[in-house]
Design a protein around this motif. Sequence first.
Motif, PDB file in Angstrom:
ATOM      1  N   GLU A   1     -41.917  48.223 -22.894  1.00 41.42           N
ATOM      2  CA  GLU A   1     -42.325  49.497 -22.287  1.00 41.42           C
ATOM      3  C   GLU A   1     -41.742  49.635 -20.887  1.00 41.42           C
ATOM      4  N   ILE A   2     -41.834  48.580 -20.107  1.00 43.04           N
ATOM      5  CA  ILE A   2     -41.295  48.592 -18.743  1.00 43.04           C
ATOM      6  C   ILE A   2     -39.786  48.804 -18.794  1.00 43.04           C
ATOM      7  N   LYS A   3     -39.129  48.099 -19.705  1.00 40.99           N
ATOM      8  CA  LYS A   3     -37.682  48.211 -19.861  1.00 40.99           C
ATOM      9  C   LYS A   3     -37.293  49.659 -20.178  1.00 40.99           C
ATOM     10  N   GLY A   4     -38.047  50.313 -21.046  1.00 43.20           N
ATOM     11  CA  GLY A   4     -37.767  51.708 -21.389  1.00 43.20           C
ATOM     12  C   GLY A   4     -37.863  52.626 -20.188  1.00 43.20           C
ATOM     13  N   LYS A   5     -38.877  52.408 -19.359  1.00 46.52           N
ATOM     14  CA  LYS A   5     -39.047  53.228 -18.158  1.00 46.52           C
ATOM     15  C   LYS A   5     -37.900  53.012 -17.179  1.00 46.52           C
ATOM     16  N   ILE A   6     -37.455  51.770 -17.045  1.00 41.41           N
ATOM     17  CA  ILE A   6     -36.343  51.462 -16.141  1.00 41.41           C
ATOM     18  C   ILE A   6     -35.056  52.118 -16.656  1.00 41.41           C
ATOM     19  N   LYS A   7     -34.836  52.060 -17.976  1.00 41.16           N
ATOM     20  CA  LYS A   7     -33.631  52.669 -18.545  1.00 41.16           C
ATOM     21  C   LYS A   7     -33.635  54.178 -18.367  1.00 41.16           C
ATOM     22  N   GLN A   8     -34.812  54.804 -18.417  1.00 39.52           N
ATOM     23  CA  GLN A   8     -34.886  56.240 -18.188  1.00 39.52           C
ATOM     24  C   GLN A   8     -34.459  56.579 -16.766  1.00 39.52           C
TER      25      GLN A   8
ATOM     26  N   TYR B   1     -32.626  54.576 -14.676  1.00 42.67           N
ATOM     27  CA  TYR B   1     -31.263  54.099 -14.410  1.00 42.67           C
ATOM     28  C   TYR B   1     -30.494  54.044 -15.724  1.00 42.67           C
ATOM     29  N   GLY B   2     -29.940  55.168 -16.115  1.00 41.66           N
ATOM     30  CA  GLY B   2     -29.255  55.290 -17.399  1.00 41.66           C
ATOM     31  C   GLY B   2     -28.054  54.365 -17.560  1.00 41.66           C
ATOM     32  N   GLN B   3     -27.507  53.875 -16.455  1.00 40.18           N
ATOM     33  CA  GLN B   3     -26.326  53.021 -16.531  1.00 40.18           C
ATOM     34  C   GLN B   3     -26.653  51.594 -16.968  1.00 40.18           C
ATOM     35  N   LEU B   4     -27.922  51.252 -17.061  1.00 44.66           N
ATOM     36  CA  LEU B   4     -28.301  49.887 -17.434  1.00 44.66           C
ATOM     37  C   LEU B   4     -28.269  49.716 -18.946  1.00 44.66           C
TER      38      LEU B   4
ATOM     39  N   ILE C   1     -38.210  44.717  -7.075  1.00 48.67           N
ATOM     40  CA  ILE C   1     -39.498  44.080  -7.353  1.00 48.67           C
ATOM     41  C   ILE C   1     -40.622  45.095  -7.217  1.00 48.67           C
ATOM     42  N   GLU C   2     -40.601  45.873  -6.151  1.00 50.18           N
ATOM     43  CA  GLU C   2     -41.652  46.865  -5.928  1.00 50.18           C
ATOM     44  C   GLU C   2     -41.689  47.904  -7.040  1.00 50.18           C
ATOM     45  N   GLU C   3     -40.503  48.369  -7.467  1.00 52.16           N
ATOM     46  CA  GLU C   3     -40.442  49.363  -8.536  1.00 52.16           C
ATOM     47  C   GLU C   3     -41.003  48.808  -9.839  1.00 52.16           C
ATOM     48  N   ILE C   4     -40.594  47.602 -10.205  1.00 50.65           N
ATOM     49  CA  ILE C   4     -41.079  47.011 -11.458  1.00 50.65           C
ATOM     50  C   ILE C   4     -42.563  46.747 -11.394  1.00 50.65           C
ATOM     51  N   ASN C   5     -43.049  46.247 -10.271  1.00 46.86           N
ATOM     52  CA  ASN C   5     -44.486  45.949 -10.147  1.00 46.86           C
ATOM     53  C   ASN C   5     -45.346  47.198 -10.225  1.00 46.86           C
TER      54      ASN C   5
END
Length: 61
Positions: A12-19, A21-24, A55-59
């Motif tokens: 779930e976290i990975k999906g949010k990060i990909k949204q 930062y589309g380049q990841l 770190i702050e964004e992921i947390n």
Amino acid sequence: MDKLEIKGNWNEIKGKIKQKYGQLSNDDLTYTEGKEDELLGRLQKKTGKTRQEIIEEINKL
């Protein structure tokens, strides 16, 4: 807080990060327990953000 705390489901976290930062790629976001530094290094390189910012964004997720 300077420690990465991955809470809940990493997919779930990975999906949010990909949204955000589309380049990841999935390879960029591969997480293995105990290898947080490698993950953070890949994210720093791709996003241009500092380790602390990442770190702050992921947390927050």
